[in-house]
Design an enzyme around this catalytic site. Structure first.
Site, mmCIF file in Angstrom:
data_model
loop_
_atom_site.group_PDB
_atom_site.id
_atom_site.type_symbol
_atom_site.label_atom_id
_atom_site.label_comp_id
_atom_site.label_asym_id
_atom_site.label_seq_id
_atom_site.Cartn_x
_atom_site.Cartn_y
_atom_site.Cartn_z
ATOM 1 N N SER A 89 0.753 -1.158 0.107
ATOM 2 C CA SER A 89 0.061 -0.065 0.062
ATOM 3 C C SER A 89 0.862 0.973 0.074
ATOM 4 O O SER A 89 2.021 1.125 0.179
ATOM 5 C CB SER A 89 -0.802 -0.016 1.285
ATOM 6 O OG SER A 89 -0.041 0.420 2.246
ATOM 7 N N LYS A 90 0.287 2.429 -0.160
ATOM 8 C CA LYS A 90 1.042 3.626 -0.306
ATOM 9 C C LYS A 90 1.812 3.743 0.960
ATOM 10 O O LYS A 90 2.899 4.344 0.938
ATOM 11 C CB LYS A 90 0.093 4.818 -0.623
ATOM 12 C CG LYS A 90 -0.264 4.922 -1.697
ATOM 13 C CD LYS A 90 -0.700 6.256 -2.459
ATOM 14 C CE LYS A 90 -1.324 6.371 -3.796
ATOM 15 N NZ LYS A 90 -2.639 6.707 -3.871
ATOM 16 N N ARG A 91 1.378 3.176 2.018
ATOM 17 C CA ARG A 91 2.281 3.473 3.504
ATOM 18 C C ARG A 91 3.647 2.728 3.305
ATOM 19 O O ARG A 91 4.553 3.061 3.965
ATOM 20 C CB ARG A 91 1.395 2.726 4.498
ATOM 21 C CG ARG A 91 1.275 3.553 5.702
ATOM 22 C CD ARG A 91 0.298 3.155 6.666
ATOM 23 N NE ARG A 91 -0.389 1.966 6.472
ATOM 24 C CZ ARG A 91 0.159 0.763 6.736
ATOM 25 N NH1 ARG A 91 1.167 0.507 7.328
ATOM 26 N NH2 ARG A 91 -0.613 -0.563 6.332
ATOM 27 N N THR A 92 3.551 1.475 2.678
ATOM 28 C CA THR A 92 4.948 0.726 2.781
ATOM 29 C C THR A 92 5.665 0.612 1.372
ATOM 30 O O THR A 92 6.840 0.190 1.118
ATOM 31 C CB THR A 92 4.475 -0.708 2.844
ATOM 32 O OG1 THR A 92 3.394 -1.144 2.058
ATOM 33 C CG2 THR A 92 4.289 -0.955 4.338
ATOM 34 N N GLY A 93 5.021 1.492 0.378
ATOM 35 C CA GLY A 93 5.913 1.601 -1.068
ATOM 36 C C GLY A 93 4.804 2.060 -2.134
ATOM 37 O O GLY A 93 3.699 2.341 -1.897
#
Ligand code: GLU
Length: 490
Positions: free
Chosen positions: A252-256
């Site tokens: 997800s945008k949080r991790t990549g």
């Protein structure tokens, strides 16, 4: 049988990494079997549409080298390929299901459905349609429709029936129809739902294999029952594992970065990115990691896709891209880099890169080829070649290099300068030999002289070595930079 695969994105904005993987696997499997790869746009949920998405999808597929054989741009006789252009096709088949008794017209208003949902929530029951209109006689329903009453078409789902399904990756999956409610196949605006359209389209487009994310497994019972009602056989399905971030959860945008376009923007080569993505959930039987498109096509098998989620490792992607860059000829690298810079770093391209002499660019490219991981590093890695270097006397003293005082550094720089001034700069070797000889004659260690020269030439803590810098900068600039730092020292 001709193998026909389809990539069926909804045009809702970004093309995500997992969508690109679906497209790639569809491409590989169809090409492996000399079949056809189809692009179908699933735009039945009109509330989620994002303008320009179809063009973006086509552009990404084209840039990545996985262009469809059939799709909105290439009619292969199975079109239209955009679901909103196929409404009469769905209407005909779904109304027929009602006539045949496997679906029914539902007149429940959104107020009634909302109230039902609230009640179920309060009772902690799973939200599902209660079958209110299931028993409205067809004749009565037709009369209500003739009076312009709004209706949807719902599938008549049998109560308590075991549904068996075979997935190419997960094997046998069992469901009970009681887990599924009478789902809507056609909405009141005449547009089918995803479930209503997908089964019909896969059938009419003669799709043989469906690859899609595991989040779609839950829709299987609906699709099995819809297909049975329509009297059609479903294609073979392979539900692919999620692509995971470093936290073990779905990327997800949080991790990549999740958008495929961002990776192109960062300067990953399409071939390398594809190679990397191909290995997220599949691997050839050997340990081979670097695979050309031809090898991927030859080795890919839908039945070898993994069950477990695959972790997206950006460090591996950098490594892989670096490997692809390394083997390019300097001319190829120049061409690809120019296209990249022109598109994403236009000002640098027009005012710096394209203005530089080819011999300079060529030397820089040769030097960076083994080190550059992505094209978006180019500008930073080369700033002291195209622009001025910082003057950093503070970097000169370096006990690890046995340079204990500025005086030591100055002596080394003067030695280097004297030799460079009479050196032939026509190749790396012609620069190297006299300096190495002079250092040994002076009884010094190589790094005692090479470190200060490197600092003078690059003005950076990290940079290519002194010889490479001198060779790329040329005699005049090299001497000038040594003189500048010497002047600072005196
Ligand atoms: N349209 C769906 C999506 O946006 C694809 C579902 C499928 O492949 O059946 O992901």
């Amino acid at each position: 049988m001709t193998v026909r695969t389809r990539f069926a994105p909804s045009p809702t904005g970004d093309v995500h990494i997992w969508s690109l993987r679906t497209a790639l696997y569809c491409y590989l499997w169809s090409h492996h079997n000399n079949g056809k790869f189809i692009l179908r746009i699933e735009d039945t949920d009109q509330t989620r549409l994002v303008e320009g998405s179809i063009e973006r999808i086509i552009e990404v597929l084209t840039r990545m080298g996985v262009s469809p054989d059939e799709g909105p741009q290439h009619d292969g006789g199975y079109g239209p390929y955009i679901q909103s252009h196929r409404l009469p096709i769905y209407a005909e088949r779904l109304h027929k299901l009602v006539e045949e008794g496997s679906a029914y017209y539902c007149f429940c208003t959104s107020e009634r459905l909302d109230a039902l949902r609230t009640e179920q929530e309060e009772l902690k029951l799973p939200p599902r349609y209660d079958g209110h209109c299931r028993h409205v006689p067809l004749e009565e329903a037709c009369e209500r429709i003739a009076k312009w009453e709004k209706y949807t078409i719902r599938l008549k789902v049998p109560k308590w029936e075991k549904i068996l399904f075979n997935d190419a990756i997960r094997g046998r999956i069992e469901f009970n129809s009681s887990e599924t409610d009478d789902c809507v196949l056609m909405k009141s605006d005449g547009i089918p739902t995803y479930h209503g359209a997908v089964v019909i389209d896969d059938h009419l487009m003669e799709i043989t294999h469906v690859m899609r994310g595991e989040e779609w497994i839950s829709s299987i019972p609906k699709q099995v029952l819809t297909a049975r009602a329509l009297g059609i056989t479903l294609p073979e399905y392979a539900h692919m594992p999620n692509i995971l971030g470093a936290d073990g959860k779905k990327l997800s945008k949080r991790t990549g970065d999740t958008s495929a376009e961002i990776y192109l923007e960062k300067g990953y080569l399409p071939d390398a990115l594809l190679n990397f993505i191909a290995l997220l959930g599949w691997h050839p039987k050997s340990d081979q990691e670097i695979l050309t498109m031809e090898e991927l096509i030859e080795k890919f098998d839908i039945h070898d896709i993994h069950k477990a989620g695959a972790v997206f490792d950006p460090i591996k992607l950098d490594w892989m891209n670096g490997e692809y860059i390394k083997v390019l000829s300097t001319e190829e690298l120049h061409t690809k880099l120019s296209i990249y810079l022109h598109k994403y770093e236009n000002e640098f391209f027009t005012t710096v890169y394209s203005k530089a002499e080819w011999s300079t660019n060529e030397k820089i490219l040769n030097e960076l080829k083994g080190r550059m991981k992505r094209f978006n590093e180019y500008r930073e890695l080369t700033k002291f070649f195209y622009g001025a270097a910082q003057i950093r006397p503070d970097l000169l003293v370096n006990p690890k290099m046995k340079i204990e005082t500025l005086e030591d550094a100055r002596a080394s720089l003067e030695l280097g300068r004297t030799v460079l001034a009479r050196t032939d700069f026509s190749s790396l070797d012609t620069i190297k030999e006299p300096i190495i000889a002079a250092i040994s004659e002076a009884g010094k260690k190589n790094w005692q002289v090479l470190w200060p020269i490197r600092v003078a030439l690059s003005g950076e803590e990290f940079s290519p070595g002194a010889f490479e810098l001198a060779y790329i900068l040329g005699k005049e600039k090299s001497i000038e930079r040594i003189d500048r730092i010497l002047a600072k020292l005196s």
